[in-house]
Scaffold this motif. Structure first.
Motif, mmCIF file in Angstrom:
data_model
loop_
_atom_site.group_PDB
_atom_site.id
_atom_site.type_symbol
_atom_site.label_atom_id
_atom_site.label_comp_id
_atom_site.label_asym_id
_atom_site.label_seq_id
_atom_site.Cartn_x
_atom_site.Cartn_y
_atom_site.Cartn_z
ATOM 1 N N GLN A 225 -22.390 17.760 -9.083
ATOM 2 C CA GLN A 225 -22.850 17.995 -10.615
ATOM 3 C C GLN A 225 -22.491 16.806 -11.497
ATOM 4 O O GLN A 225 -21.395 16.108 -10.722
ATOM 5 N N PRO A 226 -22.961 16.161 -12.393
ATOM 6 C CA PRO A 226 -22.790 15.190 -13.042
ATOM 7 C C PRO A 226 -21.402 15.294 -14.076
ATOM 8 O O PRO A 226 -21.129 16.248 -14.539
ATOM 9 N N TYR A 227 -20.809 14.232 -14.404
ATOM 10 C CA TYR A 227 -19.882 14.136 -15.553
ATOM 11 C C TYR A 227 -20.588 13.879 -16.479
ATOM 12 O O TYR A 227 -21.549 12.926 -16.691
ATOM 13 N N LYS A 228 -20.168 14.452 -17.836
ATOM 14 C CA LYS A 228 -20.700 14.285 -19.194
ATOM 15 C C LYS A 228 -19.521 13.383 -19.824
ATOM 16 O O LYS A 228 -18.475 13.968 -19.986
ATOM 17 N N ILE A 229 -19.998 12.260 -20.319
ATOM 18 C CA ILE A 229 -18.856 11.549 -21.109
ATOM 19 C C ILE A 229 -19.239 11.494 -22.660
ATOM 20 O O ILE A 229 -20.359 11.040 -22.870
ATOM 21 N N VAL A 230 -18.252 11.689 -23.419
ATOM 22 C CA VAL A 230 -18.554 11.493 -24.977
ATOM 23 C C VAL A 230 -17.439 10.334 -25.464
ATOM 24 O O VAL A 230 -16.282 10.462 -25.191
ATOM 25 N N LEU A 266 -21.376 8.912 -29.221
ATOM 26 C CA LEU A 266 -22.298 8.535 -28.049
ATOM 27 C C LEU A 266 -22.066 9.487 -26.895
ATOM 28 O O LEU A 266 -20.994 9.509 -26.515
ATOM 29 N N GLU A 267 -23.094 9.379 -26.023
ATOM 30 C CA GLU A 267 -23.128 10.302 -25.140
ATOM 31 C C GLU A 267 -23.563 9.656 -23.685
ATOM 32 O O GLU A 267 -24.397 9.061 -23.705
ATOM 33 N N ALA A 268 -23.008 10.003 -22.412
ATOM 34 C CA ALA A 268 -23.604 9.343 -21.268
ATOM 35 C C ALA A 268 -23.287 10.488 -20.260
ATOM 36 O O ALA A 268 -22.427 11.322 -20.482
ATOM 37 N N THR A 269 -23.965 10.312 -19.115
ATOM 38 C CA THR A 269 -23.773 11.133 -18.076
ATOM 39 C C THR A 269 -23.853 10.406 -16.813
ATOM 40 O O THR A 269 -24.620 9.351 -16.795
ATOM 41 N N ILE A 270 -22.993 10.474 -15.822
ATOM 42 C CA ILE A 270 -22.805 9.884 -14.356
ATOM 43 C C ILE A 270 -22.720 10.874 -13.324
ATOM 44 O O ILE A 270 -21.867 11.832 -13.525
ATOM 45 N N SER A 271 -23.523 11.007 -12.360
ATOM 46 C CA SER A 271 -23.397 11.685 -11.240
ATOM 47 C C SER A 271 -21.971 11.569 -10.446
ATOM 48 O O SER A 271 -21.618 10.582 -10.760
ATOM 49 N N PHE A 272 -21.816 12.516 -9.723
ATOM 50 C CA PHE A 272 -20.581 12.446 -9.026
ATOM 51 C C PHE A 272 -20.370 11.479 -8.181
ATOM 52 O O PHE A 272 -19.166 10.815 -7.842
ATOM 53 N N ASP A 273 -21.661 10.934 -7.641
ATOM 54 C CA ASP A 273 -21.377 9.758 -6.567
ATOM 55 C C ASP A 273 -21.640 8.599 -7.199
ATOM 56 O O ASP A 273 -21.848 7.316 -6.745
ATOM 57 N N GLY A 274 -21.878 8.410 -8.438
ATOM 58 C CA GLY A 274 -21.986 7.077 -9.426
ATOM 59 C C GLY A 274 -23.434 6.642 -9.494
ATOM 60 O O GLY A 274 -23.507 5.502 -9.920
ATOM 61 N N GLU A 275 -24.251 7.122 -8.728
ATOM 62 C CA GLU A 275 -25.497 6.594 -8.557
ATOM 63 C C GLU A 275 -26.375 6.675 -9.905
ATOM 64 O O GLU A 275 -27.041 5.754 -10.138
ATOM 65 N N GLU A 276 -26.403 7.911 -10.309
ATOM 66 C CA GLU A 276 -27.493 8.193 -11.494
ATOM 67 C C GLU A 276 -26.639 8.155 -12.946
ATOM 68 O O GLU A 276 -25.742 8.640 -13.103
ATOM 69 N N ILE A 277 -27.199 7.279 -13.642
ATOM 70 C CA ILE A 277 -26.667 7.272 -15.167
ATOM 71 C C ILE A 277 -27.621 7.495 -16.137
ATOM 72 O O ILE A 277 -28.683 6.807 -16.031
ATOM 73 N N THR A 278 -27.156 8.072 -17.322
ATOM 74 C CA THR A 278 -27.874 8.094 -18.432
ATOM 75 C C THR A 278 -27.072 7.852 -19.618
ATOM 76 O O THR A 278 -26.190 8.056 -19.630
ATOM 77 N N PHE A 279 -27.829 7.482 -20.400
ATOM 78 C CA PHE A 279 -26.858 6.664 -21.748
ATOM 79 C C PHE A 279 -27.848 7.019 -22.877
ATOM 80 O O PHE A 279 -29.147 6.656 -23.046
ATOM 81 N N LYS A 280 -27.433 7.765 -24.074
ATOM 82 C CA LYS A 280 -28.333 8.087 -25.159
ATOM 83 C C LYS A 280 -27.806 6.891 -26.157
ATOM 84 O O LYS A 280 -26.722 6.579 -26.499
ATOM 85 N N GLY A 281 -28.988 6.451 -26.986
ATOM 86 C CA GLY A 281 -28.938 5.351 -27.699
ATOM 87 C C GLY A 281 -28.317 5.730 -29.294
ATOM 88 O O GLY A 281 -28.136 7.021 -29.409
#
Length: 416
Positions: A225-230, A266-281
Motif C-alpha cells: 500500500q502507498p504512503y500518503k504525505i501531507v 499539499l498532498e502526495a502519495t508514494i508507493s511502498f517500493d518508491g516506484e509510483e509517485i503522485t503529487f497534487k498541485g
C-alpha cells in the motif's frame, strides 16, 4: 539544559571545550550562535565546528555551514577579554559580520552530540509536560518547534536495520500515513502530533535559523500500500522552500523545491517500493521537481539509476503521476492539466564498473496527452537517442504507440 551552561562559559570557554574534545577525541559538538538586539537573542543559527586554529591574537574556529556546502567558514574569537567573537553568514565570507557577541552576551553555545543520544527535551507547548518522551499524541501551537523535542524510543529500530526514512529539509510540517491508516507527524486537520506506527522514531532535528526539521523513521515493510504525505503550512508565517526525501533499502525518491505558502496544504502519495509517485498541485502552479535513485543491491552486477523530472506547472486539483518500473527499466510520467507541458528530464546510469552514462532532454513535447513512456532499457548510453512513446489515444496502453527517438541534449554537466 546543557546549552545554558556552555552559553555562560562565553566564547573563550567554547574554544577551550572544543580544543580539549578535539585533542582527546572525546566528543563532537553543534555550535549555536545568535544575534543580540535590545537585550534579546534572535535569529539563531547552527554550524558544525571541526577544527580550531591559533591565529595570533585570535582563534579561528573552522566550521561547516549547511547553507554553503563545500566551503569552510570561520568563527573568529579574540584571545583577550571580553573575548569578542564574530561570524559572517552572508555569501561573502569576508563581508561585514552579522553575528557578533562576547562573554557577556551569552550568544554562543555548544551542544554535545552525546546530550542528544537517546534523550528528548521537554517543551512548553506539550499538553502533558510530565510525559515529554511518551508515545502519545501531542498538541502544539507554535509556528516551529523551539528545540529538538519529540524523540521517543530512539533505541528501538528494525532488527535487520532496514528502515524507511522520511525527511523534510525546510520550514513546515509533515504527516506520513501508512497503508493501514497509522500516522506519524503533524496532522493539520486536528492540530495534533501523532506517533501511531510501531517502533516509529519521530525526530525534530535542530537546524539553522531556529528551524527544527521533521525526520521520521520506522521499520520498512512490504505492505503493498502507498504512503500518503501531507505537507502543512498552517504554522508558517512566510513562504517556505523545502525538499522532501523518502529513503528505504535500495532506493531514494522525493521532491526538490516544494514551495509551501502559509496555511497551504499539499498532498502526495508514494508507493511502498518508491516506484509510483503522485503529487497534487497548488493554487499558484508552483510544482516541485521529482527525483528517483534506484540501486539493486541484490544484483550488484546491474546498473544503478538516478532520474529527475521537472518543467510542469500544475495548479490546484491537478495531479502529476510518475512510475519508475525499475525491474523493466521503463519510466512513465503524466499529468491531467489538459495542457501541453514540456518536461525536462535528466537521467544518470551508473554502470557496475563505476562509469556513468548521462541522458538529458529539455522541453519534451511529443504529443497532446501528456502521458509518456521513456524506454530506458533500450538506451545504449553515450550520444544514443532515447525512445519515448506518447499515449495519444488515452488508453494507458503504450504497446500500440510508435517509438519516437529523442536526441541526447547532455552537455557533459548535470546541475546539482
Amino acid at each position: 539544559e546543557p546549552t545554558v551552561a556552555t552559553a555562560r562559559l562565553g566564547a573563550s570557554g567554547v574554544v577551550r571545550m572544543l580544543i580539549d574534545s578535539m585533542n582527546d577525541q572525546s566528543e563532537t559538538y553543534l555550535l549555536g550562535i545568535w544575534k543580540y538586539t535590545n537585550g534579546t537573542r534572535k535569529d539563531g543559527h547552527a554550524v558544525t565546528p571541526f577544527a580550531v586554529e591559533d591565529a595570533g591574537n585570535q582563534y579561528k574556529i573552522h566550521v561547516y555551514d549547511n547553507n554553503y556546502p563545500a566551503e569552510t567558514r570561520f568563527v573568529l574569537v579574540d584571545k583577550t577579554a571580553p573575548h569578542r567573537w564574530t561570524y559572517t553568514a552572508g555569501k561573502n565570507p569576508r563581508g561585514k559580520p552579522d553575528y557578533i557577541g562576547d562573554d557577556n552576551s551569552e550568544t554562543i553555545e555548544l551542544t554535545a552530540t552525546s546530550w542528544r543520544e537517546n534523550k528528548c527535551f521537554d517543551v512548553h507547548f506539550a499538553e502533558d509536560r510530565e510525559a515529554g518522551c511518551g508515545a502519545q499524541a501531542k498538541t502544539f501551537g507554535l509556528p516551529v518547534f523551539a528545540k529538538a523535542s519529540y524523540q521517543p524510543k530512539l533505541l528501538i529500530q528494525d532488527e535487520d536495520g532496514e528502515d524507511a526514512g522520511f525527511f523534510l529539509t525546510g520550514e513546515g510540517d509533515m504527516l506520513i500515513t501508512d497503508g493501514r491508516g497509522r500516522r506519524i507527524g503533524y496532522d493539520p486537520d486536528d492540530n495534533q502530533f501523532y506517533d501511531e506506527i510501531p517502533n516509529g522514531n519521530p525526530q525534530l532535528l535542530k537546524g539553522g535559523f531556529g528551524i527544527d526539521l521533521p525526520h521520521f523513521t520506522f521499520p520498512y515493510q512490504d505492505t503493498g500500500q502507498p504512503y500518503k504525505i501531507v505537507f502543512s503550512g498552517e504554522k508558517l508565517e512566510r513562504k517556505s522552500t523545502m525538499d522532501f526525501v523518502f529513503a528505504a533499502p535500495g532506493f531514494v525518491v522525493g521532491f526538490n523545491d516544494i514551495r509551501l505558502d502559509p496555511d497551504e496544504i499539499l498532498e502526495a502519495t508514494i508507493s511502498f517500493d518508491g516506484e509510483e509517485i503522485t503529487f497534487k498541485g497548488s493554487s499558484d502552479g508552483e510544482t516541485p521537481e521529482v527525483f528517483y535513485a534506484f540501486d539493486d543491491d541484490e544484483q550488484p552486477e546491474s546498473a544503478s539509476y538516478i532520474a529527475r523530472i521537472d518543467g510542469v506547472e500544475l495548479f490546484a486539483d491537478e495531479t502529476l503521476g510518475y512510475n519508475f518500473d525499475f525491474e523493466n527499466l521503463k519510466l512513465y510520467f503524466s499529468d491531467d492539466d489538459n495542457n501541453e507541458d514540456e518536461y525536462d528530464i535528466d537521467l544518470i546510469r551508473i554502470n557496475p564498473d563505476g562509469s556513468e552514462d548521462v541522458y538529458e532532454q529539455n522541453d519534451l513535447n511529443i504529443g497532446t496527452a501528456d502521458s509518456y513512456l521513456m524506454d530506458i532499457g533500450d538506451w545504449k548510453g553515450g550520444d544514443d537517442t532515447m525512445c519515448f512513446r506518447d499515449d495519444d489515444d488515452g488508453d494507458k496502453d503504450f504497446n500500440d504507440e510508435e517509438c519516437e527517438e529523442q536526441p541526447n541534449e547532455d552537455d557533459g554537466v548535470i546541475d546539482n
